[in-house]
Design a protein around this motif. Structure first.
Motif, PDB file in Angstrom:
ATOM      1  N   LYS A   9     -56.999 -30.463  -4.206  1.00 50.28           N
ATOM      2  CA  LYS A   9     -55.980 -31.760  -4.139  1.00 50.28           C
ATOM      3  C   LYS A   9     -54.724 -31.737  -4.677  1.00 50.28           C
ATOM      4  N   HIS A  10     -54.514 -30.984  -5.617  1.00 46.57           N
ATOM      5  CA  HIS A  10     -53.146 -30.727  -6.285  1.00 46.57           C
ATOM      6  C   HIS A  10     -52.393 -29.918  -5.189  1.00 46.57           C
ATOM      7  N   TRP A  11     -53.057 -28.913  -4.491  1.00 51.53           N
ATOM      8  CA  TRP A  11     -52.407 -27.855  -3.772  1.00 51.53           C
ATOM      9  C   TRP A  11     -51.917 -28.801  -2.454  1.00 51.53           C
ATOM     10  N   LEU A  12     -52.840 -29.678  -2.044  1.00 53.76           N
ATOM     11  CA  LEU A  12     -52.322 -30.575  -0.559  1.00 53.76           C
ATOM     12  C   LEU A  12     -51.225 -31.469  -1.346  1.00 53.76           C
ATOM     13  N   GLN A  13     -51.240 -32.089  -2.248  1.00 52.20           N
ATOM     14  CA  GLN A  13     -50.222 -32.928  -2.788  1.00 52.20           C
ATOM     15  C   GLN A  13     -48.975 -32.259  -2.972  1.00 52.20           C
ATOM     16  N   GLN A  14     -48.871 -30.945  -3.498  1.00 51.35           N
ATOM     17  CA  GLN A  14     -47.669 -30.305  -3.770  1.00 51.35           C
ATOM     18  C   GLN A  14     -47.037 -29.937  -2.266  1.00 51.35           C
ATOM     19  N   GLY A  15     -47.946 -29.721  -1.325  1.00 47.33           N
ATOM     20  CA  GLY A  15     -47.646 -29.126  -0.107  1.00 47.33           C
ATOM     21  C   GLY A  15     -46.932 -30.320   0.680  1.00 47.33           C
ATOM     22  N   LYS A  16     -47.115 -31.368   0.372  1.00 43.89           N
ATOM     23  CA  LYS A  16     -46.431 -32.650   0.974  1.00 43.89           C
ATOM     24  C   LYS A  16     -45.064 -33.377   0.359  1.00 43.89           C
ATOM     25  N   ARG A  17     -44.662 -32.457  -0.581  1.00 49.10           N
ATOM     26  CA  ARG A  17     -43.285 -32.991  -1.357  1.00 49.10           C
ATOM     27  C   ARG A  17     -42.321 -32.817  -0.587  1.00 49.10           C
ATOM     28  N   VAL A  18     -41.312 -33.757  -0.448  1.00 51.91           N
ATOM     29  CA  VAL A  18     -40.185 -33.998   0.273  1.00 51.91           C
ATOM     30  C   VAL A  18     -38.899 -33.313  -0.501  1.00 51.91           C
ATOM     31  N   PRO A  19     -38.388 -32.509  -0.003  1.00 56.36           N
ATOM     32  CA  PRO A  19     -37.233 -32.064  -0.698  1.00 56.36           C
ATOM     33  C   PRO A  19     -36.231 -32.940  -1.080  1.00 56.36           C
ATOM     34  N   LEU A  20     -35.643 -33.060  -2.139  1.00 58.05           N
ATOM     35  CA  LEU A  20     -34.538 -34.016  -2.569  1.00 58.05           C
ATOM     36  C   LEU A  20     -33.297 -33.308  -2.180  1.00 58.05           C
ATOM     37  N   SER A  21     -32.293 -34.208  -2.048  1.00 55.09           N
ATOM     38  CA  SER A  21     -30.914 -33.758  -1.863  1.00 55.09           C
ATOM     39  C   SER A  21     -30.277 -33.189  -3.175  1.00 55.09           C
ATOM     40  N   THR A  22     -29.545 -32.057  -3.172  1.00 55.78           N
ATOM     41  CA  THR A  22     -29.019 -31.484  -4.241  1.00 55.78           C
ATOM     42  C   THR A  22     -27.552 -31.781  -4.521  1.00 55.78           C
ATOM     43  N   GLY A  23     -26.991 -32.143  -3.456  1.00 55.10           N
ATOM     44  CA  GLY A  23     -25.459 -32.676  -3.165  1.00 55.10           C
ATOM     45  C   GLY A  23     -24.817 -31.327  -2.801  1.00 55.10           C
ATOM     46  N   ALA A  24     -25.547 -30.274  -2.457  1.00 54.61           N
ATOM     47  CA  ALA A  24     -24.818 -29.398  -2.055  1.00 54.61           C
ATOM     48  C   ALA A  24     -23.857 -29.513  -0.713  1.00 54.61           C
ATOM     49  N   GLU A  25     -24.688 -30.096   0.178  1.00 56.82           N
ATOM     50  CA  GLU A  25     -24.048 -30.462   1.489  1.00 56.82           C
ATOM     51  C   GLU A  25     -22.821 -31.461   1.327  1.00 56.82           C
ATOM     52  N   GLU A  26     -22.927 -32.386   0.382  1.00 56.09           N
ATOM     53  CA  GLU A  26     -21.868 -33.214   0.287  1.00 56.09           C
ATOM     54  C   GLU A  26     -20.574 -32.177  -0.545  1.00 56.09           C
ATOM     55  N   GLU A  27     -20.948 -31.477  -1.317  1.00 54.17           N
ATOM     56  CA  GLU A  27     -19.880 -30.597  -1.923  1.00 54.17           C
ATOM     57  C   GLU A  27     -19.141 -29.657  -0.817  1.00 54.17           C
ATOM     58  N   LEU A  28     -20.060 -28.962  -0.051  1.00 55.12           N
ATOM     59  CA  LEU A  28     -19.324 -28.301   1.155  1.00 55.12           C
ATOM     60  C   LEU A  28     -18.606 -29.056   2.358  1.00 55.12           C
ATOM     61  N   ALA A  29     -19.015 -30.156   2.524  1.00 53.11           N
ATOM     62  CA  ALA A  29     -18.158 -31.084   3.444  1.00 53.11           C
ATOM     63  C   ALA A  29     -16.975 -31.611   2.473  1.00 53.11           C
ATOM     64  N   ALA A  30     -16.796 -31.703   1.605  1.00 54.28           N
ATOM     65  CA  ALA A  30     -15.692 -32.188   0.533  1.00 54.28           C
ATOM     66  C   ALA A  30     -14.607 -30.922   0.754  1.00 54.28           C
ATOM     67  N   ARG A  31     -14.973 -29.583   0.625  1.00 55.80           N
ATOM     68  CA  ARG A  31     -14.055 -28.399   0.698  1.00 55.80           C
ATOM     69  C   ARG A  31     -13.870 -28.044   2.342  1.00 55.80           C
ATOM     70  N   GLY A  32     -14.484 -28.970   3.253  1.00 53.53           N
ATOM     71  CA  GLY A  32     -13.935 -28.555   4.520  1.00 53.53           C
ATOM     72  C   GLY A  32     -14.809 -27.484   5.232  1.00 53.53           C
ATOM     73  N   ILE A  33     -16.080 -27.193   4.670  1.00 55.56           N
ATOM     74  CA  ILE A  33     -17.150 -26.322   5.122  1.00 55.56           C
ATOM     75  C   ILE A  33     -18.123 -27.121   6.066  1.00 55.56           C
ATOM     76  N   VAL A  34     -18.130 -26.655   7.227  1.00 50.50           N
ATOM     77  CA  VAL A  34     -19.248 -27.347   8.026  1.00 50.50           C
ATOM     78  C   VAL A  34     -20.862 -26.784   8.019  1.00 50.50           C
ATOM     79  N   VAL A  35     -21.663 -27.653   7.829  1.00 49.44           N
ATOM     80  CA  VAL A  35     -22.995 -27.253   7.667  1.00 49.44           C
ATOM     81  C   VAL A  35     -23.674 -27.593   9.136  1.00 49.44           C
ATOM     82  N   VAL A  36     -24.451 -26.308   9.508  1.00 48.64           N
ATOM     83  CA  VAL A  36     -25.035 -25.989  10.525  1.00 48.64           C
ATOM     84  C   VAL A  36     -26.450 -25.913  10.468  1.00 48.64           C
ATOM     85  N   GLU A  37     -27.327 -26.803  11.392  1.00 50.50           N
ATOM     86  CA  GLU A  37     -28.868 -26.172  11.292  1.00 50.50           C
ATOM     87  C   GLU A  37     -29.151 -24.820  11.847  1.00 50.50           C
ATOM     88  N   PRO A  38     -29.950 -24.118  11.279  1.00 47.99           N
ATOM     89  CA  PRO A  38     -30.119 -22.720  11.468  1.00 47.99           C
ATOM     90  C   PRO A  38     -30.747 -22.471  12.896  1.00 47.99           C
TER      91      PRO A  38
END
Length: 398
Positions: A9-38
């Protein structure tokens, strides 16, 4: 809660975790770097660029321009693990070779003149009592009355390693017997591969064999006089209704070429004596029947022919049929206990010729010892036969 159920049950619960925003995308946008989907990047088809790193050997080309032509041309391929169903009789018919059940007269005279000193003979007896630290899995031992029962696997010296050590010791003691004048014109090479493609009738046959050890010399062996032995007076065996290629597997061979492992520019390039291993675990019938002595002798003939034919095409050309000068090769095959000495002379590469035939001289197998085991904690050698070293020394100094 049960620990196993809790972990699942713990393994299933951890597999459903939603990654949280680290603020990296906003920092790159502030510096003029475009973030593109892989996925958007992977959709783009970019041309491949080949980089050459200095010092790195480029990979070999898997298929050349002739591959499409060769790929769909099946051929009979005789390899190191094959034996002929009819043994020597089939080898005679396949290679246009007559058999003499004794060594040549000059070799017999050489044997009478070969005298091994007691010091060298005692040293060879001690060498037969070899000891090696290799611990590998031995072959399966079957009980005839219980064919489905598997005995525990034994560990010890493998058959290939034992044959290699025995032959190396024989060569060393022959060098002691022959002296520097002979040793300067001899050299031993290992794992020499020979490729000989032939066409007999409508059949394409490729001999792809390997000599575990081979002695090469500065000058070739003197050919035997065909007027003395008269090979045309002997008849070749008739295999009807069998084909000459029976029991040889068919493959779509792409290596349809002639290959001799020693360059013709080398000072020591002439084949002298071929030393072959014949372990029961490596050589077997396609029908799973035990390999007979006649089949192992036929294997010696085929391998000696492959060595002589590869050398003949290197010297006289790829399309040579009638040889300007015969090529003679000596062959020794062993399973570390029984030794088979023979001499093969290649007179023609026209395997359909009715006017010229090849010759093969064979000696009855010689047993080196009857038993070599441990008794009361010490290795014991019973019924040592010094004729093996005497024959080997005569071959080496020939």
């Amino acid at each position: 809660m049960h620990i196993g159920f809790h972990f699942k049950k713990h393994w299933l619960q951890q597999g459903k975790r939603v990654p949280l925003s680290t603020g990296a995308e906003e920092e790159l946008a502030a510096r003029g770097i475009v973030v593109v989907e892989p996925k958007e990047v992977l959709k783009e088809q970019r041309p491949r660029v080949n980089f050459h790193v200095p010092g790195i050997v480029p990979p070999p080309v898997a298929f050349d321009e002739m591959h499409s032509v060769r790929e769909y041309k099946p051929a009979y391929v005789y390899g190191d693990t094959n034996v002929l169903l009819e043994g020597v009789r089939q080898a005679q018919s396949l290679l246009n070779t007559v058999v003499f059940d004794d060594l040549p007269l000059k070799m017999k005279e050489k044997l009478e003149q070969t005298i091994i000193t007691s010091r060298v003979d005692r040293s060879m007896q001690q060498a037969v009592l070899l000891y090696d630290a290799e611990q590998s899995k031995r072959v399966y031992v079957k009980v005839p009355d219980r064919p489905a029962y598997n005995l525990p696997r034994e560990y010890g010296l493998s058959e290939g390693r034992k044959n290699q050590l025995i032959l190396a010791k024989l060569v060393t003691h022959c060098e002691r017997y022959a002296g520097f004048s002979v040793n300067a014109n001899r050299k031993v090479v290992y794992d020499a591969r020979f490729l000989v493609p032939v066409v007999k009738g409508n059949e394409r046959i490729l001999f792809d064999t390997t000599a575990e050890s081979m002695i090469i010399s500065h000058v070739p062996l003197k050919p035997l006089d065909t007027a003395t032995y008269r090979p045309m007076d002997l008849e070749l065996p008739n295999l009807f209704p069998l084909k000459e290629t029976v029991s040889i597997p068919v493959q779509n061979s792409c290596d349809w070429r002639n290959h001799y492992p020693i360059s013709s520019n080398c000072k020591l390039s002439h084949p002298h004596t071929v030393l072959l291993h014949c372990s029961p675990s490596d050589v077997k019938n396609a029908t799973e029947l035990p390999v007979t002595r006649d089949q192992t002798e036929g294997r010696t003939m085929v391998k000696a022919f492959a060595v002589a034919a590869a050398r003949a095409r290197q010297v006289y050309g790829e399309n040579v049929k009638s040889l300007p000068k015969p090529i003679t090769v000596q062959a020794v095959q062993t399973d570390s206990k029984t030794f088979h000495f023979s001499v093969y002379q290649l007179n023609t590469l026209d395997l359909n010729s009715s006017t010229v035939r090849n010759m093969w001289f064979r000696k009855a197998p010689i047993v080196l010892y009857s038993r070599c085991t441990r008794a009361s904690g010490a290795r014991t050698l019973v019924d040592y036969n010094k004729d093996v070293l005497r024959h080997f020394a005569a071959f080496y100094s020939n």
